[in-house]
Write a protein that holds these residues in place. Sequence first.
Motif, PDB file in Angstrom:
ATOM      1  N   SER A   1       2.518   0.182  -2.609  1.00  0.00           N
ATOM      2  CA  SER A   1       2.324  -0.680  -1.446  1.00  0.00           C
ATOM      3  C   SER A   1       0.862  -1.124  -1.320  1.00  0.00           C
ATOM      4  O   SER A   1       0.577  -2.306  -1.069  1.00  0.00           O
ATOM      5  CB  SER A   1       2.759   0.055  -0.174  1.00  0.00           C
ATOM      6  N   ILE A   2      -0.053  -0.183  -1.500  1.00  0.00           N
ATOM      7  CA  ILE A   2      -1.476  -0.528  -1.452  1.00  0.00           C
ATOM      8  C   ILE A   2      -1.820  -1.521  -2.553  1.00  0.00           C
ATOM      9  O   ILE A   2      -2.547  -2.499  -2.341  1.00  0.00           O
ATOM     10  CB  ILE A   2      -2.353   0.734  -1.571  1.00  0.00           C
ATOM     11  N   HIS A   3      -1.246  -1.280  -3.742  1.00  0.00           N
ATOM     12  CA  HIS A   3      -1.550  -2.162  -4.876  1.00  0.00           C
ATOM     13  C   HIS A   3      -1.033  -3.581  -4.636  1.00  0.00           C
ATOM     14  O   HIS A   3      -1.698  -4.560  -5.000  1.00  0.00           O
ATOM     15  CB  HIS A   3      -0.951  -1.584  -6.158  1.00  0.00           C
ATOM     16  N   LYS A   4       0.127  -3.708  -4.022  1.00  0.00           N
ATOM     17  CA  LYS A   4       0.664  -5.041  -3.713  1.00  0.00           C
ATOM     18  C   LYS A   4      -0.237  -5.764  -2.714  1.00  0.00           C
ATOM     19  O   LYS A   4      -0.494  -6.970  -2.850  1.00  0.00           O
ATOM     20  CB  LYS A   4       2.083  -4.924  -3.171  1.00  0.00           C
ATOM     21  N   SER A   5      -0.701  -5.029  -1.711  1.00  0.00           N
ATOM     22  CA  SER A   5      -1.626  -5.625  -0.745  1.00  0.00           C
ATOM     23  C   SER A   5      -2.931  -6.022  -1.432  1.00  0.00           C
ATOM     24  O   SER A   5      -3.538  -7.058  -1.106  1.00  0.00           O
ATOM     25  CB  SER A   5      -1.914  -4.633   0.387  1.00  0.00           C
ATOM     26  N   PHE A   6      -3.338  -5.215  -2.369  1.00  0.00           N
ATOM     27  CA  PHE A   6      -4.532  -5.457  -3.174  1.00  0.00           C
ATOM     28  C   PHE A   6      -4.385  -6.762  -3.953  1.00  0.00           C
ATOM     29  O   PHE A   6      -5.294  -7.603  -3.984  1.00  0.00           O
ATOM     30  CB  PHE A   6      -4.682  -4.260  -4.108  1.00  0.00           C
TER      31      PHE A   6
ATOM     32  N   ALA B   1      -4.712  -9.706  -1.632  1.00  0.00           N
ATOM     33  CA  ALA B   1      -6.102  -9.931  -1.241  1.00  0.00           C
ATOM     34  C   ALA B   1      -6.860 -10.646  -2.353  1.00  0.00           C
ATOM     35  O   ALA B   1      -7.717 -11.498  -2.089  1.00  0.00           O
ATOM     36  CB  ALA B   1      -6.777  -8.601  -0.905  1.00  0.00           C
ATOM     37  N   ILE B   2      -6.546 -10.301  -3.602  1.00  0.00           N
ATOM     38  CA  ILE B   2      -7.197 -10.953  -4.736  1.00  0.00           C
ATOM     39  C   ILE B   2      -6.813 -12.425  -4.796  1.00  0.00           C
ATOM     40  O   ILE B   2      -7.666 -13.309  -4.968  1.00  0.00           O
ATOM     41  CB  ILE B   2      -6.826 -10.241  -6.051  1.00  0.00           C
ATOM     42  N   LYS B   3      -5.516 -12.709  -4.660  1.00  0.00           N
ATOM     43  CA  LYS B   3      -5.054 -14.099  -4.715  1.00  0.00           C
ATOM     44  C   LYS B   3      -5.663 -14.929  -3.594  1.00  0.00           C
ATOM     45  O   LYS B   3      -5.955 -16.108  -3.766  1.00  0.00           O
ATOM     46  CB  LYS B   3      -3.530 -14.138  -4.647  1.00  0.00           C
ATOM     47  N   ALA B   4      -5.853 -14.284  -2.436  1.00  0.00           N
ATOM     48  CA  ALA B   4      -6.441 -14.987  -1.288  1.00  0.00           C
ATOM     49  C   ALA B   4      -7.967 -14.971  -1.336  1.00  0.00           C
ATOM     50  O   ALA B   4      -8.622 -15.560  -0.469  1.00  0.00           O
ATOM     51  CB  ALA B   4      -5.966 -14.348   0.010  1.00  0.00           C
ATOM     52  N   ARG B   5      -8.530 -14.292  -2.349  1.00  0.00           N
ATOM     53  CA  ARG B   5      -9.980 -14.112  -2.486  1.00  0.00           C
ATOM     54  C   ARG B   5     -10.575 -13.534  -1.201  1.00  0.00           C
ATOM     55  O   ARG B   5     -11.656 -13.916  -0.752  1.00  0.00           O
ATOM     56  CB  ARG B   5     -10.672 -15.427  -2.859  1.00  0.00           C
TER      57      ARG B   5
END
Length: 230
Positions: free
Chosen positions: A112-117, A120-124
């Motif tokens: 779950s944390i990794h998916k949120s991660f 966040a990367i895609k949204a910069r």
Amino acid sequence: MKQPLKHRTLSAAIVDQLRQAILDGTYPAGSQLRQDALGDTYGVSRIPVREALFQLEAEGLVRIVPQKGAIVSELSLDEINDVFDLRRILEPRLLAQSAPRFTAEDFDGLDSIHKSFEKAIKARNVSDWGQLNADFHMALYVHAPQPRTRTIVLSLLQTSDRYTRLQLSNTKAMGIAEKEHAHLIALCRAEKVEEACRFLERHIEAVRKDLLQVVAGSVAPPKGRRKSEP
């Protein structure tokens, strides 16, 4: 007993807000943090502000200077090396103790944390990335029976967050971090704990090397010495 508890609660809230303001550049390196002005900003007395500044000093984000008060710390190559030396020693030890105790629920949490991660990367969204990075690493160590070491590592992650925000201005670095975190989960899920610990150590060292390159151009050389000098 109620009044001291109230002060500690206020202090913790101010620590969180000031830390975020320093990390996002609202208070850049060299800024003076005046207790009276901060007290007015947060609508509190100087006591919880003072306690918050002492906590931020312990995290390395501010320096308490005689006659000047609290100053936001400069970016420091020495600090990067110090923080990452400690992380490279402590975090694999914690993972070695924690990973064999992982449950299906723990892996669900890491996923779950990794998916949120990834989002966040895609949204910069570098601000979210920093918190999620710390959350991910601490989730890896959740079962390690060394609470004092885990507290130290959390502080180190909070300190390094200021630097990794600079590093992550590079999209390539974001992608590498995402892949390496996924690989760590896969190794732990496969019960390859020793390999996971070795990989974690390499991961921390690679981030350090990248940071040194990125931050080197942002750090002023010592007085009396030019940047071009060896």
